[in-house]
Design an enzyme around this catalytic site. Structure first.
Site, PDB file in Angstrom:
ATOM      1  N   CYS A   2      35.743 106.943  38.969  1.00 36.38           N
ATOM      2  CA  CYS A   2      34.536 107.627  38.504  1.00 36.38           C
ATOM      3  C   CYS A   2      33.301 107.172  39.281  1.00 36.38           C
ATOM      4  O   CYS A   2      33.260 106.049  39.781  1.00 36.38           O
ATOM      5  CB  CYS A   2      34.296 107.331  37.042  1.00 36.38           C
ATOM      6  SG  CYS A   2      35.669 107.742  35.991  1.00 36.38           S
ATOM      7  N   ARG A  28      35.724 108.909  46.473  1.00 40.38           N
ATOM      8  CA  ARG A  28      36.369 107.966  45.544  1.00 40.38           C
ATOM      9  C   ARG A  28      37.466 108.630  44.724  1.00 40.38           C
ATOM     10  O   ARG A  28      38.235 107.954  44.063  1.00 40.38           O
ATOM     11  CB  ARG A  28      35.316 107.386  44.598  1.00 40.38           C
ATOM     12  CG  ARG A  28      34.265 106.575  45.317  1.00 40.38           C
ATOM     13  CD  ARG A  28      33.141 106.236  44.388  1.00 40.38           C
ATOM     14  NE  ARG A  28      33.579 105.332  43.340  1.00 40.38           N
ATOM     15  CZ  ARG A  28      33.452 104.020  43.397  1.00 40.38           C
ATOM     16  NH1 ARG A  28      32.917 103.462  44.458  1.00 40.38           N
ATOM     17  NH2 ARG A  28      33.861 103.261  42.416  1.00 40.38           N
ATOM     18  N   TRP A  84      37.275 110.602  36.841  1.00 38.84           N
ATOM     19  CA  TRP A  84      38.682 110.465  37.215  1.00 38.84           C
ATOM     20  C   TRP A  84      39.389 110.139  35.914  1.00 38.84           C
ATOM     21  O   TRP A  84      39.213 109.056  35.365  1.00 38.84           O
ATOM     22  CB  TRP A  84      38.824 109.327  38.224  1.00 38.84           C
ATOM     23  CG  TRP A  84      40.139 109.246  38.915  1.00 38.84           C
ATOM     24  CD1 TRP A  84      40.540 109.936  40.020  1.00 38.84           C
ATOM     25  CD2 TRP A  84      41.233 108.382  38.582  1.00 38.84           C
ATOM     26  NE1 TRP A  84      41.811 109.565  40.384  1.00 38.84           N
ATOM     27  CE2 TRP A  84      42.264 108.615  39.519  1.00 38.84           C
ATOM     28  CE3 TRP A  84      41.462 107.443  37.581  1.00 38.84           C
ATOM     29  CZ2 TRP A  84      43.481 107.951  39.489  1.00 38.84           C
ATOM     30  CZ3 TRP A  84      42.672 106.775  37.545  1.00 38.84           C
ATOM     31  CH2 TRP A  84      43.671 107.040  38.496  1.00 38.84           C
ATOM     32  N   ASN A 110      31.416 104.742  33.498  1.00 40.31           N
ATOM     33  CA  ASN A 110      32.604 104.396  34.305  1.00 40.31           C
ATOM     34  C   ASN A 110      33.322 103.264  33.597  1.00 40.31           C
ATOM     35  O   ASN A 110      32.669 102.402  33.003  1.00 40.31           O
ATOM     36  CB  ASN A 110      32.188 103.866  35.680  1.00 40.31           C
ATOM     37  CG  ASN A 110      31.727 104.967  36.602  1.00 40.31           C
ATOM     38  OD1 ASN A 110      31.740 106.134  36.244  1.00 40.31           O
ATOM     39  ND2 ASN A 110      31.293 104.584  37.796  1.00 40.31           N
ATOM     40  N   GLY A 111      34.628 103.242  33.695  1.00 43.07           N
ATOM     41  CA  GLY A 111      35.366 102.129  33.116  1.00 43.07           C
ATOM     42  C   GLY A 111      36.060 102.519  31.833  1.00 43.07           C
ATOM     43  O   GLY A 111      36.368 103.690  31.607  1.00 43.07           O
ATOM     44  N   GLU A 492      52.868  97.153  55.000  1.00 43.11           N
ATOM     45  CA  GLU A 492      51.621  97.924  55.037  1.00 43.11           C
ATOM     46  C   GLU A 492      51.844  99.289  55.695  1.00 43.11           C
ATOM     47  O   GLU A 492      51.307 100.301  55.252  1.00 43.11           O
ATOM     48  CB  GLU A 492      50.533  97.110  55.767  1.00 43.11           C
ATOM     49  CG  GLU A 492      49.278  97.879  56.166  1.00 43.11           C
ATOM     50  CD  GLU A 492      48.524  98.530  55.010  1.00 43.11           C
ATOM     51  OE1 GLU A 492      48.832  98.261  53.843  1.00 43.11           O
ATOM     52  OE2 GLU A 492      47.638  99.361  55.286  1.00 43.11           O
ATOM     53  N   LYS A 496      51.001 102.862  53.907  1.00 47.66           N
ATOM     54  CA  LYS A 496      50.078 103.845  54.482  1.00 47.66           C
ATOM     55  C   LYS A 496      50.733 105.211  54.556  1.00 47.66           C
ATOM     56  O   LYS A 496      50.136 106.220  54.207  1.00 47.66           O
ATOM     57  CB  LYS A 496      49.657 103.350  55.868  1.00 47.66           C
ATOM     58  CG  LYS A 496      48.337 103.766  56.363  1.00 47.66           C
ATOM     59  CD  LYS A 496      47.145 102.964  55.869  1.00 47.66           C
ATOM     60  CE  LYS A 496      47.107 102.618  54.425  1.00 47.66           C
ATOM     61  NZ  LYS A 496      46.332 101.507  54.030  1.00 47.66           N
ATOM     62  N   GLU A 499      51.298 106.770  50.911  1.00 51.80           N
ATOM     63  CA  GLU A 499      50.139 107.172  50.123  1.00 51.80           C
ATOM     64  C   GLU A 499      49.451 108.430  50.648  1.00 51.80           C
ATOM     65  O   GLU A 499      48.863 109.159  49.859  1.00 51.80           O
ATOM     66  CB  GLU A 499      49.136 106.027  49.967  1.00 51.80           C
ATOM     67  CG  GLU A 499      48.405 105.626  51.228  1.00 51.80           C
ATOM     68  CD  GLU A 499      47.341 104.563  50.963  1.00 51.80           C
ATOM     69  OE1 GLU A 499      47.196 103.665  51.791  1.00 51.80           O
ATOM     70  OE2 GLU A 499      46.672 104.628  49.924  1.00 51.80           O
ATOM     71  N   HIS A 515      71.459  93.036  54.000  1.00 55.12           N
ATOM     72  CA  HIS A 515      71.642  92.654  52.595  1.00 55.12           C
ATOM     73  C   HIS A 515      71.423  93.838  51.653  1.00 55.12           C
ATOM     74  O   HIS A 515      71.244  93.633  50.455  1.00 55.12           O
ATOM     75  CB  HIS A 515      70.703  91.485  52.256  1.00 55.12           C
ATOM     76  CG  HIS A 515      70.952  90.290  53.120  1.00 55.12           C
ATOM     77  ND1 HIS A 515      72.055  89.489  52.969  1.00 55.12           N
ATOM     78  CD2 HIS A 515      70.270  89.802  54.195  1.00 55.12           C
ATOM     79  CE1 HIS A 515      72.025  88.530  53.894  1.00 55.12           C
ATOM     80  NE2 HIS A 515      70.948  88.704  54.643  1.00 55.12           N
ATOM     81  N   LYS A 614      39.649 105.727  45.378  1.00 63.00           N
ATOM     82  CA  LYS A 614      39.120 104.583  46.121  1.00 63.00           C
ATOM     83  C   LYS A 614      38.521 103.662  45.081  1.00 63.00           C
ATOM     84  O   LYS A 614      37.833 104.130  44.179  1.00 63.00           O
ATOM     85  CB  LYS A 614      38.036 105.081  47.082  1.00 63.00           C
ATOM     86  CG  LYS A 614      37.573 104.062  48.087  1.00 63.00           C
ATOM     87  CD  LYS A 614      38.538 103.953  49.222  1.00 63.00           C
ATOM     88  CE  LYS A 614      38.123 102.936  50.260  1.00 63.00           C
ATOM     89  NZ  LYS A 614      39.270 102.526  51.084  1.00 63.00           N
TER      90      LYS A 614
END
Ligand code: F6R
Length: 619
Positions: A2, A28, A84, A110-111, A492, A496, A499, A515, A614
């Site tokens: 948000c 975001r 969001w 927000n939150g 990583e 990438k 996502e 294994h 984000k």
């Protein structure tokens, strides 16, 4: 996640600022947007699901569709929000702002308000009616309740209401009868006040107001503020002295928040890798005098000298940077390191000796899990350090000391240049902790200085990488393998790709293939093998042979000069030669470009992948 913006002043229309500010926060991730502004005496209150552009259109079409006239307002004042969804689905009633039944109090938040059910039940029993499923809607009703039951003015009622809330939030409110003031409050969710000339701005992220001012005040936890065009009066609700009026200067330019010539922020940010390394070493790495100077750690020099163990805590890409940091610090400084996901670390009961230092790594500095991880050790008397990009962010402030990334704003949801900065800084911290005793000290100082130009060389591989991405974009699965420093790098690379392209990808230590993961390999399951020069190259080559024997397509990322790999791999991308410890920086640029071009090839929204945001400010 948000976003909040707001304006109070007479230099411009608050509606214009709010709309543009919300657009600046679009990166975001959000699903609905809304605003409440008092402009030229007219109160506008609009919200809807979908893009900010829809809201803009609605305002233009219904410009005079004000709820009521606010005759006395000479100042333009307003707040806006991008939501969001957390509590309640994506619907217009759930979008912010939320209001009371008289529609004269408007609140964005927000939150998460953890005790909202309890408050809601109490208010319902008092006759209050709710229109949304959100936690935020309790706030305007609660303020209304205190104004009526205590016969209080708006601000005392606002403060009482805020004191009732539990959770993590940033709140902004306007009240129609005080049309020249914005009210804000903060607990564990960022809010910044921009100071202009006879005007103030608010935003949950400085990138929404950097176009207007670089002078900002970061609100602290438990602080509330009454903000008018002339002043921002800050006070603390927990009796602490408000750190108020500490105006700091933001250290980046507005253009850095813009896309410029690039089609996506992600591509722009990948291309900023050389400059990012340069900023991370500037003034710190001095090979001419064989020294590294980390000013941010000066104040804790003595404590640093006593540590015998480090825990690195972070999430996502920052966590993988931390894993590379583990290899770096252990090899270069000889200090044992453990890397823990913040979401695990914060709930774990483990013994922590006084000699332990915790390092939090975060691009945004606002990741709820990482903040909670640091808060967990707040009273342990151990050293808390930060590797943070966003200046003035919560993590930068709740750690004892740290090293800023100075990578500039990162707008694409997928983190790219921040990772480059984090790994560079972890190398610097490892060197710093080694006190010059490591045999790698001088070679690494020299190599760090040469690295920006090697990153530049790596970026020149872009068109080759694009072709590869086009060739493999239809694959349903990918495996990324590597050893030693290139193992976390493989993790990583897989993150990438998944996502932004939604392709299933797994990172794996090349040595672990036998294994289990080798069972997945067939002609439709490509592997990206990170096979750069180093003591374990031969072993990685053997693992590549094993994949080849199972007909798995292989894309190798290797060091210039490795001719043998051509006989094994279907495709090879060569990166410039560098020392083993710094290979992740160059190899990662290739993997970032690969993921980017696969997503572009699939026609996906590269900068805003589905379901992601984000800066993850909720647990
Ligand atoms: C992946 C990504 C996330 C973040 C993670 C931590 O590309 O961006 O995995 O790395 O959410 O965020 P920060 O670094 O802001 O704490």
């Amino acid at each position: 996640m948000c976003g909040i913006v707001g304006y109070v002043g007479k230099n411009e229309s608050s509606t214009d600022f709010v709309i543009n500010g919300l657009k600046a926060l679009e990166y975001r991730g959000y699903d609905s947007a809304g605003l409440a502004t008092i402009d030229k005496g007219k109160l506008k209150y609009l919200k809807d699901v979908g893009r900010v552009a829809n809201l803009d259109k609605l305002i233009k079409n219904n410009g005079d569709n004000a709820l009521k006239e606010i005759g006395s307002a000479k100042i333009s004042c307003g707040i806006g929000h991008t939501r969001w969804a957390t509590h309640g689905s994506v619907t217009k009633p759930n979008a912010h702002p939320h209001t009371n039944s008289a529609s004269d109090i408007f609140v964005v938040c927000n939150g998460i308000i953890e005790n909202y059910q309890e408050i809601r039940e109490k208010l319902v029993s008092e006759g209050y009616k709710f229109k949304s499923e959100t936690d935020t809607e309790v706030i305007p009703h609660l303020i209304d309740f205190y104004m009526k039951s205590k016969k209080a003015d708006f601000y005392p009622a606002f403060k009482t209401a805020i004191s009732d809330l539990r959770g993590a939030y940033a709140v902004a409110a306007v009240y129609a009868d005080n049309p020249e003031t914005i009210y804000v409050a903060r607990l564990s969710s960022p809010i910044v006040i921009g100071v202009g000339d006879q005007e103030h701005f608010i935003a949950s992220d400085p990138s929404a107001l950097i176009h207007k001012t670089k002078k900002v005040i970061f609100l602290n936890d438990y602080e509330v503020a009454q903000i008018t065009a002339k002043e921002a009066k800050i006070e603390s609700l927990d009796g602490a002295k408000a750190a108020a009026q500490q105006v700091v200067e933001l250290d980046y330019e507005a253009e850095e928040s813009e896309m410029g010539k690039y089609p996506h922020f992600m591509l722009k940010e990948i291309h900023e890798a050389p400059a990012t390394i340069q900023s991370a070493i500037r003034g710190r790495v001095k090979p001419a005098i064989n020294t590294i100077k980390l000013g941010g750690l000066e104040s804790v020099k003595q404590q640093l000298g006593l540590i015998d163990r480090i825990i690195i805590t972070a999430c996502g890409t920052s966590y993988y940077a931390g894993l590379i940091g583990e290899y770096l610090i252990e090899e270069i400084a000889g200090v044992p390191v453990e890397v823990q996901l913040s979401s695990e670390f914060k709930y774990r009961n483990e013994p922590l000796s006084r000699g332990t230092a915790v390092i939090a790594i975060s691009q945004s500095g606002e990741t709820a899990d990482t903040i909670a991880a640091i808060k967990k050790v707040e009273d342990y008397g151990i050293l808390k350090l930060g590797i943070v990009n966003a200046v003035g962010s919560t993590l930068a402030r709740i750690t004892d000391a740290g090293v800023y990334c100075h990578a500039g704003p990162e707008q694409s949801v997928a983190s790219t240049k921040a990772f480059i900065a984090q790994v560079t800084i972890l190398t610097e911290i490892a060197l710093h902790l080694s006190n010059g005793k490591s045999k790698l000290y001088s070679p690494l100082l020299k190599e760090l200085v040469d690295l920006p130009s090697k990153a530049e060389e790596t970026l020149k591989l872009e068109s080759d990488i694009k072709k590869l991405a086009q060739k493999y974009a239809k694959a349903r699965d990918f495996l990324f393998i590597g050893r030693n420093y290139l193992y976390p790098c493989a993790l990583e690379g897989a993150l990438k790709l998944k996502e932004i392209s939604y392709i299933h990808a797994e990172g794996c230590s090349a040595g672990e293939m036998k294994h289990g993961p080798l069972a997945m390999i067939d002609e439709n399951f490509p592997t990206i093998a990170l096979a750069c020069n180093g003591p374990l190259l031969e072993k990685t080559m053997s693992n590549i042979e094993e994949i080849k024997a199972r007909k798995g397509p292989i894309i190798a990322i290797s060091t210039e000069g490795n001719e043998k790999i051509k006989t094994l791999a279907d495709d090879v991308i060569y990166v410039p030669k560098t020392v083993e410890q710094l290979q992740p920086l160059l190899v990662t640029i290739v993997m970032q470009l690969f993921a980017y071009f696969v997503a572009v090839e699939k026609g996906l929204n590269v900068d805003r992948p589905r379901n992601l945001a984000k800066s993850v400010t909720v647990e």
